[in-house]
Motif scaffolding. Structure first.
Motif, PDB file in Angstrom:
ATOM      1  N   ARG A 208       0.984  -1.444   0.397  1.00  0.00           N
ATOM      2  CA  ARG A 208       0.471   0.063  -0.302  1.00  0.00           C
ATOM      3  C   ARG A 208       1.189   1.120   0.234  1.00  0.00           C
ATOM      4  NH1 ARG A 208      -5.230   0.038   3.984  1.00  0.00           N
ATOM      5  NH2 ARG A 208      -5.120  -1.348   3.612  1.00  0.00           N
ATOM      6  N   CYS A 209       2.515   1.447   0.224  1.00  0.00           N
ATOM      7  CA  CYS A 209       2.720   2.346   0.938  1.00  0.00           C
ATOM      8  C   CYS A 209       3.857   2.426  -0.364  1.00  0.00           C
ATOM      9  CB  CYS A 209       3.618   2.359   2.329  1.00  0.00           C
ATOM     10  SG  CYS A 209       2.040   2.342   3.385  1.00  0.00           S
ATOM     11  N   GLY A 210       4.439   2.171  -0.684  1.00  0.00           N
ATOM     12  CA  GLY A 210       5.307   1.910  -1.426  1.00  0.00           C
ATOM     13  C   GLY A 210       5.682   2.208  -2.659  1.00  0.00           C
ATOM     14  N   PHE A 211       6.475   3.345  -2.941  1.00  0.00           N
ATOM     15  CA  PHE A 211       6.545   4.068  -3.745  1.00  0.00           C
ATOM     16  C   PHE A 211       5.638   5.601  -3.757  1.00  0.00           C
ATOM     17  CE2 PHE A 211       7.300   0.029  -5.737  1.00  0.00           C
ATOM     18  CZ  PHE A 211       8.399  -0.074  -6.099  1.00  0.00           C
ATOM     19  N   ARG A 212       5.497   5.713  -2.679  1.00  0.00           N
ATOM     20  CA  ARG A 212       4.590   6.762  -1.950  1.00  0.00           C
ATOM     21  C   ARG A 212       5.335   7.825  -1.274  1.00  0.00           C
ATOM     22  NH1 ARG A 212      -0.369   5.004  -3.906  1.00  0.00           N
ATOM     23  NH2 ARG A 212      -1.506   7.096  -5.001  1.00  0.00           N
ATOM     24  N   LEU A 213       5.627   7.264   0.437  1.00  0.00           N
ATOM     25  CA  LEU A 213       6.708   7.616   0.607  1.00  0.00           C
ATOM     26  C   LEU A 213       7.865   7.849   0.796  1.00  0.00           C
ATOM     27  CD1 LEU A 213       5.065   5.656   3.928  1.00  0.00           C
ATOM     28  CD2 LEU A 213       3.691   7.306   2.514  1.00  0.00           C
ATOM     29  N   SER A 214       8.625   6.928   0.150  1.00  0.00           N
ATOM     30  CA  SER A 214      10.203   7.017  -0.180  1.00  0.00           C
ATOM     31  C   SER A 214      10.437   5.694  -0.556  1.00  0.00           C
ATOM     32  CB  SER A 214      11.037   6.343   1.581  1.00  0.00           C
ATOM     33  OG  SER A 214      12.414   6.313   1.272  1.00  0.00           O
ATOM     34  N   LEU A 215      11.111   6.521  -1.957  1.00  0.00           N
ATOM     35  CA  LEU A 215      11.424   4.981  -3.615  1.00  0.00           C
ATOM     36  C   LEU A 215      12.316   4.259  -2.730  1.00  0.00           C
ATOM     37  CD1 LEU A 215      12.334   7.592  -6.405  1.00  0.00           C
ATOM     38  CD2 LEU A 215      10.028   5.772  -5.550  1.00  0.00           C
ATOM     39  N   LEU A 228      12.781  -9.652   2.909  1.00  0.00           N
ATOM     40  CA  LEU A 228      11.560  -9.418   1.622  1.00  0.00           C
ATOM     41  C   LEU A 228      10.810  -8.638   1.998  1.00  0.00           C
ATOM     42  CD1 LEU A 228      11.244 -13.212   1.846  1.00  0.00           C
ATOM     43  CD2 LEU A 228      12.233 -12.392   0.253  1.00  0.00           C
ATOM     44  N   ALA A 229      10.616  -7.826   0.252  1.00  0.00           N
ATOM     45  CA  ALA A 229       8.684  -6.642   0.340  1.00  0.00           C
ATOM     46  C   ALA A 229       8.495  -7.149  -0.011  1.00  0.00           C
ATOM     47  CB  ALA A 229      10.441  -5.706   0.618  1.00  0.00           C
ATOM     48  N   ALA A 230       6.827  -6.994  -0.202  1.00  0.00           N
ATOM     49  CA  ALA A 230       5.950  -6.988  -0.927  1.00  0.00           C
ATOM     50  C   ALA A 230       5.775  -5.913  -1.705  1.00  0.00           C
ATOM     51  CB  ALA A 230       4.914  -8.107  -0.351  1.00  0.00           C
ATOM     52  N   TRP A 231       5.501  -5.800  -2.969  1.00  0.00           N
ATOM     53  CA  TRP A 231       5.371  -4.429  -3.827  1.00  0.00           C
ATOM     54  C   TRP A 231       4.392  -4.469  -4.585  1.00  0.00           C
ATOM     55  CZ3 TRP A 231       8.931  -0.799  -2.657  1.00  0.00           C
ATOM     56  CH2 TRP A 231       9.541  -0.978  -1.744  1.00  0.00           C
ATOM     57  N   SER A 232       3.302  -3.543  -4.530  1.00  0.00           N
ATOM     58  CA  SER A 232       2.522  -3.523  -5.841  1.00  0.00           C
ATOM     59  C   SER A 232       2.006  -2.595  -6.396  1.00  0.00           C
ATOM     60  CB  SER A 232       1.145  -5.056  -5.372  1.00  0.00           C
ATOM     61  OG  SER A 232       0.231  -5.297  -6.622  1.00  0.00           O
ATOM     62  N   LYS A 233      -0.145  -2.287  -6.249  1.00  0.00           N
ATOM     63  CA  LYS A 233      -0.252  -0.876  -5.936  1.00  0.00           C
ATOM     64  C   LYS A 233       0.161   0.123  -7.517  1.00  0.00           C
ATOM     65  CE  LYS A 233      -3.351  -1.237  -2.142  1.00  0.00           C
ATOM     66  NZ  LYS A 233      -4.532  -1.285  -2.848  1.00  0.00           N
ATOM     67  N   ALA A 234       0.891   0.723  -6.112  1.00  0.00           N
ATOM     68  CA  ALA A 234       2.003   2.425  -7.716  1.00  0.00           C
ATOM     69  C   ALA A 234       2.988   1.448  -8.000  1.00  0.00           C
ATOM     70  CB  ALA A 234       1.907   2.860  -6.060  1.00  0.00           C
ATOM     71  N   MET A 235       3.202   0.664  -8.059  1.00  0.00           N
ATOM     72  CA  MET A 235       4.783   0.661  -8.195  1.00  0.00           C
ATOM     73  C   MET A 235       4.244   0.469 -10.512  1.00  0.00           C
ATOM     74  SD  MET A 235       5.685  -3.368  -8.493  1.00  0.00           S
ATOM     75  CE  MET A 235       7.204  -3.544  -9.538  1.00  0.00           C
ATOM     76  N   LEU A 286       7.618  13.153  -5.391  1.00  0.00           N
ATOM     77  CA  LEU A 286       7.297  13.012  -4.595  1.00  0.00           C
ATOM     78  C   LEU A 286       7.361  13.750  -3.341  1.00  0.00           C
ATOM     79  CD1 LEU A 286       7.875   9.366  -4.711  1.00  0.00           C
ATOM     80  CD2 LEU A 286       9.282   9.278  -2.569  1.00  0.00           C
ATOM     81  N   VAL A 287       8.083  14.582  -4.118  1.00  0.00           N
ATOM     82  CA  VAL A 287       8.046  15.937  -2.803  1.00  0.00           C
ATOM     83  C   VAL A 287       6.550  17.203  -3.036  1.00  0.00           C
ATOM     84  CG1 VAL A 287       9.021  17.972  -2.342  1.00  0.00           C
ATOM     85  CG2 VAL A 287      10.965  16.218  -2.891  1.00  0.00           C
ATOM     86  N   ARG A 288       6.194  16.922  -4.279  1.00  0.00           N
ATOM     87  CA  ARG A 288       5.517  17.565  -4.520  1.00  0.00           C
ATOM     88  C   ARG A 288       3.747  17.086  -4.127  1.00  0.00           C
ATOM     89  NH1 ARG A 288       3.798  16.972  -9.522  1.00  0.00           N
ATOM     90  NH2 ARG A 288       5.758  16.045  -9.849  1.00  0.00           N
ATOM     91  N   MET A 289       3.891  15.496  -3.969  1.00  0.00           N
ATOM     92  CA  MET A 289       2.852  14.349  -3.150  1.00  0.00           C
ATOM     93  C   MET A 289       3.143  14.993  -1.782  1.00  0.00           C
ATOM     94  SD  MET A 289       1.768  10.680  -3.611  1.00  0.00           S
ATOM     95  CE  MET A 289       3.328  10.382  -4.769  1.00  0.00           C
ATOM     96  N   ASP A 290       4.309  15.254  -0.918  1.00  0.00           N
ATOM     97  CA  ASP A 290       4.448  15.576   0.393  1.00  0.00           C
ATOM     98  C   ASP A 290       3.655  17.137   0.552  1.00  0.00           C
ATOM     99  OD1 ASP A 290       5.144  14.974   3.034  1.00  0.00           O
ATOM    100  OD2 ASP A 290       5.997  15.960   2.452  1.00  0.00           O
ATOM    101  N   ARG A 291       3.889  17.912  -0.136  1.00  0.00           N
ATOM    102  CA  ARG A 291       3.316  19.156  -0.505  1.00  0.00           C
ATOM    103  C   ARG A 291       1.818  19.045  -0.127  1.00  0.00           C
ATOM    104  NH1 ARG A 291       6.348  21.911  -4.797  1.00  0.00           N
ATOM    105  NH2 ARG A 291       8.372  21.370  -3.761  1.00  0.00           N
ATOM    106  N   ALA A 292       1.603  18.868  -0.887  1.00  0.00           N
ATOM    107  CA  ALA A 292      -0.289  18.842  -1.067  1.00  0.00           C
ATOM    108  C   ALA A 292      -0.388  18.135  -0.092  1.00  0.00           C
ATOM    109  CB  ALA A 292      -0.160  18.000  -2.804  1.00  0.00           C
ATOM    110  N   GLY A 293      -0.016  16.872   0.060  1.00  0.00           N
ATOM    111  CA  GLY A 293      -0.677  15.890   1.409  1.00  0.00           C
ATOM    112  C   GLY A 293      -0.790  17.619   2.067  1.00  0.00           C
ATOM    113  N   GLN A 294       0.372  18.357   2.430  1.00  0.00           N
ATOM    114  CA  GLN A 294       0.054  18.490   4.187  1.00  0.00           C
ATOM    115  C   GLN A 294      -0.132  20.259   3.892  1.00  0.00           C
ATOM    116  OE1 GLN A 294       2.917  18.665   6.385  1.00  0.00           O
ATOM    117  NE2 GLN A 294       0.914  19.826   7.268  1.00  0.00           N
ATOM    118  N   ARG A 295      -0.751  21.049   2.593  1.00  0.00           N
ATOM    119  CA  ARG A 295      -1.328  21.288   2.294  1.00  0.00           C
ATOM    120  C   ARG A 295      -3.513  21.186   2.069  1.00  0.00           C
ATOM    121  NH1 ARG A 295      -0.953  26.248  -1.387  1.00  0.00           N
ATOM    122  NH2 ARG A 295      -2.309  26.768  -1.462  1.00  0.00           N
TER     123      ARG A 295
END
Ligand code: PMP
Length: 388
Positions: A208-215, A228-235, A286-295
């Motif tokens: 759920r979080c992968g590639f959204r919070l920290s690459l 081991l890491a499991a990825w899907s959603k945003a990839m 990622l930076v823009r997403m963070d900024r938009a989220g804070q706004r």
């Protein structure tokens, strides 16, 4: 079964989607805060991703062997994710988490798997939150601990004894129907230390979080790396794809397990993923997403205060959730979500939302214009007081 269904005013069918907006079958346009429940990280129909997918469609998608783009993607993942020495691909997050567990059991020769109470890791018998059709035997070797509770984790590790194959953990607590909870860094380090001590595999469910919070993986900022890491959603920005990555010591076990699927080698989603990860690496998405989220968070907080409503906003700003104080059954949150959707903002009362890099400051301001009215409607109906 936990209900996460939305109100009757939420459109059930979608005809078109671009950027951070979609059109419902009712012909109305909605500003979206769910991003297809996570897979869309750059915005719907992102041009670079579509171009890559279209080009691969022209070359071939589902053929007898893998396309070279699979190797390109595996190399890109290994280059992007510090804990990854290899990668393998599947279709859904459940494939990825289940394959991680299978690899851990193959590598250790042990059976027990620990997951946090209430955490979601997929929709198959070993982990589904549903009970229907699941046997006791399906869950015989799965035990639980409290997220962020080191003592509870330690006790679960003790119960598993010499049979512990893996600890599966999400980057933060994002269970449905409760406020979200960020990982305590001490807890993350304890997961790592207990796996080191017992020889169990540490599995980070980054579906759920992968590639959204920290690459490089969601616990990279904490300095805690999984085996081991499991990825899907945003990839792949909405194309169907999942991946498992792992450390070199687990490469042989990963090669030994039998896992496959009719569409696991489809190349179009892999080309889409290369384009998505490249865009995420080479731009300030990622930076823009963070900024938009804070706004969004600041704006919602100010609005709630103005209307005399006490709210809790929890989780990372890019994956937020807003609940109302004294609203254990989410009655007020559900009404507020309904007021928002009737004003053209699609969000969820009990499941975390997702922002994308397509959410500009002016989109957020437009969302806030509408949530202002949604809060006003709630304040009118509860007399401007806290909902309890
Ligand atoms: N793990 C987590 C943390 C998830 O959020 C999800 C999907 N919501 C899954 C696993 C399962 O993924 P999928 O629905 O693609 O099988």
């Amino acid at each position: 079964m936990t209900r996460v269904l939305l109100s009757e005013d939420h459109p059930q069918y979608v005809t078109e989607a671009h950027g951070c907006r979609f059109t419902g079958a009712d012909g109305r346009e909605y500003l979206d805060l769910m991003c297809g429940w996570g897979p869309v990280v750059l915005g719907y129909a992102h041009p670079a991703v579509r171009r890559a997918a279209d080009e691969q469609t022209r070359l071939g998608d589902c053929v007898n062997g893998a396309a070279p783009v699979m190797v390109e993607l595996a190399e890109l993942l290994v280059d992007t994710v510090p804990s990854a020495d290899w990668a393998m691909f599947a279709k859904n997050g459940t494939d990825a988490t289940t394959t991680c567990v299978t690899i851990a059991r193959a590598a250790t020769g042990r059976r027990k798997v620990l997951t946090a109470h209430g955490a979601y890791h997929g929709a198959v018998p070993w982990c589904t939150p549903g009970k229907s059709g699941v046997t006791v035997e399906d869950r015989a070797h799965v035990d639980h601990f409290e997220y962020n509770d080191i003592a509870s984790l330690g006790a679960a590790v003790d119960r598993a004894g010499g049979d512990l194959a893996a600890i599966v953990v999400c980057p933060f607590r994002h269970d449905v129907r409760r406020d979200q909870e960020l990982a305590d860094p001490e807890f993350a380090r304890a997961v790592r230390a207990l796996c080191n001590r017992t020889g169990a595999a540490m599995i980070l469910d980054d579906v759920r979080c992968g590639f959204r919070l920290s690459l490089g993986g969601s616990w990279e900022p904490l300095g805690v790396r999984p085996d081991l890491a499991a990825w899907s959603k945003a990839m792949a920005n909405g194309y169907a794809l999942a991946a498992v990555t792992g450390i070199a010591a687990l490469r042989d076990a990963a090669s030994d397990v039998y896992v496959t699927g009719s569409f696991w080698y489809s190349a179009v989603s892999m080309a889409a993923s290369v384009a998505t990860l490249t865009e995420l690496r080479e731009t300030d998405a990622l930076v823009r997403m963070d900024r938009a989220g804070q706004r969004l968070r600041d704006g919602l907080d100010a609005q709630a205060k103005r209307h005399g409503l006490e709210v809790n906003q929890t989780g990372p700003v890019q994956m937020p959730l807003l609940t109302f104080a004294g609203d254990p059954e989410f009655t007020v949150a559900t009404r507020w979500a309904r007021e928002a959707v009737t004003r053209g903002v699609y969000l969820h009362p009990t499941h975390n939302w997702f922002l994308s890099a397509a959410h500009t400051e002016s989109d957020i301001d437009e969302i806030l214009d509408r949530t202002e009215d949604a809060f006003a409607a709630i304040a009118r109906s509860v007399g401007g007081l806290s909902p309890n």
